[in-house]
Design a protein around this motif. Structure first.
Motif, PDB file in Angstrom:
ATOM      1  N   GLY A  89       0.816  -1.210   0.000  1.00 22.72           N
ATOM      2  CA  GLY A  89       0.000   0.000   0.000  1.00 22.72           C
ATOM      3  C   GLY A  89       0.848   1.257   0.000  1.00 22.72           C
ATOM      4  N   TYR A  90       1.938   1.238   0.742  1.00 20.27           N
ATOM      5  CA  TYR A  90       2.910   2.331   0.710  1.00 20.27           C
ATOM      6  C   TYR A  90       4.024   2.025  -0.288  1.00 20.27           C
ATOM      7  CZ  TYR A  90       1.179   4.871   4.840  1.00 20.27           C
ATOM      8  OH  TYR A  90       0.421   5.612   5.722  1.00 20.27           O
ATOM      9  N   ILE A  98       7.679   5.639   1.246  1.00 19.15           N
ATOM     10  CA  ILE A  98       8.596   6.315   2.161  1.00 19.15           C
ATOM     11  C   ILE A  98      10.031   6.075   1.685  1.00 19.15           C
ATOM     12  CG2 ILE A  98       9.394   6.486   4.545  1.00 19.15           C
ATOM     13  CD1 ILE A  98       6.655   5.412   5.413  1.00 19.15           C
ATOM     14  N   PRO A  99      10.745   7.144   1.338  1.00 17.85           N
ATOM     15  CA  PRO A  99      12.123   6.992   0.867  1.00 17.85           C
ATOM     16  C   PRO A  99      13.099   6.994   2.036  1.00 17.85           C
ATOM     17  CG  PRO A  99      11.501   9.283   0.748  1.00 17.85           C
ATOM     18  CD  PRO A  99      10.294   8.545   1.299  1.00 17.85           C
ATOM     19  N   ASP A 122      16.515  -2.977   1.510  1.00 17.38           N
ATOM     20  CA  ASP A 122      15.836  -3.669   2.614  1.00 17.38           C
ATOM     21  C   ASP A 122      15.316  -2.676   3.645  1.00 17.38           C
ATOM     22  OD1 ASP A 122      16.350  -6.076   1.432  1.00 17.38           O
ATOM     23  OD2 ASP A 122      17.996  -6.640   2.770  1.00 17.38           O
ATOM     24  N   LEU A 123      16.085  -1.621   3.889  1.00 17.19           N
ATOM     25  CA  LEU A 123      15.649  -0.613   4.851  1.00 17.19           C
ATOM     26  C   LEU A 123      14.410   0.114   4.337  1.00 17.19           C
ATOM     27  CD1 LEU A 123      15.980   0.955   7.446  1.00 17.19           C
ATOM     28  CD2 LEU A 123      17.663   2.421   6.302  1.00 17.19           C
ATOM     29  N   ILE A 124      14.395   0.445   3.055  1.00 21.08           N
ATOM     30  CA  ILE A 124      13.217   1.094   2.462  1.00 21.08           C
ATOM     31  C   ILE A 124      12.000   0.192   2.593  1.00 21.08           C
ATOM     32  CG2 ILE A 124      12.181   1.874   0.285  1.00 21.08           C
ATOM     33  CD1 ILE A 124      14.980   2.824  -0.548  1.00 21.08           C
ATOM     34  N   THR A 223       7.141   7.280  11.187  1.00 24.85           N
ATOM     35  CA  THR A 223       5.804   7.646  11.676  1.00 24.85           C
ATOM     36  C   THR A 223       5.298   8.897  10.968  1.00 24.85           C
ATOM     37  OG1 THR A 223       6.205   6.671  13.861  1.00 24.85           O
ATOM     38  CG2 THR A 223       4.474   8.335  13.706  1.00 24.85           C
ATOM     39  N   ARG A 224       6.155   9.892  10.872  1.00 24.39           N
ATOM     40  CA  ARG A 224       5.745  11.143  10.215  1.00 24.39           C
ATOM     41  C   ARG A 224       5.425  10.922   8.745  1.00 24.39           C
ATOM     42  NH1 ARG A 224       9.161  14.872   7.985  1.00 24.39           N
ATOM     43  NH2 ARG A 224      10.946  14.009   9.108  1.00 24.39           N
ATOM     44  N   LYS A 225       6.254  10.145   8.058  1.00 24.52           N
ATOM     45  CA  LYS A 225       6.019   9.895   6.641  1.00 24.52           C
ATOM     46  C   LYS A 225       4.771   9.040   6.419  1.00 24.52           C
ATOM     47  CE  LYS A 225       9.421  12.147   4.802  1.00 24.52           C
ATOM     48  NZ  LYS A 225       9.143  13.316   3.935  1.00 24.52           N
ATOM     49  N   ALA A 226       4.506   8.120   7.342  1.00 27.99           N
ATOM     50  CA  ALA A 226       3.297   7.304   7.244  1.00 27.99           C
ATOM     51  C   ALA A 226       2.051   8.186   7.344  1.00 27.99           C
ATOM     52  CB  ALA A 226       3.278   6.241   8.340  1.00 27.99           C
TER      53      ALA A 226
END
Length: 262
Positions: A89-90, A98-99, A122-124, A223-226
């Motif tokens: 979804g993201y 989210i980058p 993997d982090l992304i 959290t902010r980007k979500a």
């Protein structure tokens, strides 16, 4: 582990490099999505459209206006959450993916050149999976904001701009949503070793004024980007209903939104 030790050293070296080249370091070189996603802070209002919308509402009672808006907002919020909560979804949506934090993007290329690009990828993926896990928590809070909406709130939204409802939701729920999202993000990211190394690096960068304090902890950043992504999707739903009232759920919502569009 050697690979994480190497990455940490790259992070640390980057901090030293950035501190010695602070004047030349262009933090504005990347697109600042926060400026794009900061919905509702300084949008100009079209007074002609506002007047026309108010005239269109004249044939509807206050009760009908509120009821119709609640129908539309409930629909838009549920659709936005459902789209984001599903797998990819993201991660699979260019508008909300989210980058890496900007300061980490600066060295991602180096990681690619030494064969460690997989760890950045993997982090992304981990960041976006964390957002997908957290976003269902929005349902109850958004529904609560709809239920407590006043007549004045409804009028302001109906006669406001294309993102008036999204602005309302952000104002009413952002703080509470942050509190709901963050523990889930923390749990999702706690086993991601590269995220822990990032926190160590970013803390040093923030102390030097080279990293935005809001981005100094991976959990806060995700959290902010979500939340930004959630409000982007809600704004899209709102614009779609305003542009095509027949897409609204409920006969009354169709009538009211058609009236303010015309």
């Amino acid at each position: 582990m050697p690979k994480y030790y190497f990455i940490y050293n790259v992070f640390a070296a980057s901090v030293v490099f950035f501190s010695s080249s602070a004047l030349a370091f262009d933090l504005g070189g990347m697109i600042n999505s926060d400026q794009i996603l900061n919905l509702g802070k300084s949008l100009p209002q079209n007074t002609d459209n506002t007047s026309a919308s108010a005239a269109g509402l004249a044939n509807f009672s206050n009760k009908d206006q509120v009821t119709s808006l609640k129908q539309a907002l409930t629909q838009g919020a549920e659709t936005a959450v459902s789209e984001l909560a599903k797998q990819n979804g993201y991660l699979g949506n260019d508008k909300v993916r989210i980058p890496l934090p900007e300061n980490l993007q600066k060295i991602a290329g180096l990681m690619q050149t030494v064969g460690m690009g997989k760890y950045a990828d993997d982090l992304i993926a981990s960041m976006n999976r964390a957002a997908e896990a957290a976003v269902p928590e929005a349902r109850k809070l958004l529904a609560g904001a709809v239920k407590t909406m006043s007549v004045d709130d409804a009028k302001n939204i109906l006669t406001g701009g294309n993102e008036a409802a999204t602005q309302y939701f952000r104002k009413k729920t952002e703080t509470a949503l942050t509190g709901k999202f963050k523990p889930i993000v923390e749990k999702s990211m706690e086993k991601v070793q590269l995220a822990q190394k990032y926190d160590q690096f970013a803390a040093k960068g923030a102390a030097l004024g080279l990293v935005d304090q809001r981005d100094a902890k991976m959990d806060d950043y995700v959290t902010r980007k979500a939340l930004d992504g959630l409000f982007v999707m809600m704004a899209e739903q709102e614009k779609a209903i305003r542009a095509n009232p027949l897409e609204a759920t409920g006969a009354l919502a169709k009538k009211v939104f058609s009236a303010i569009k015309n």
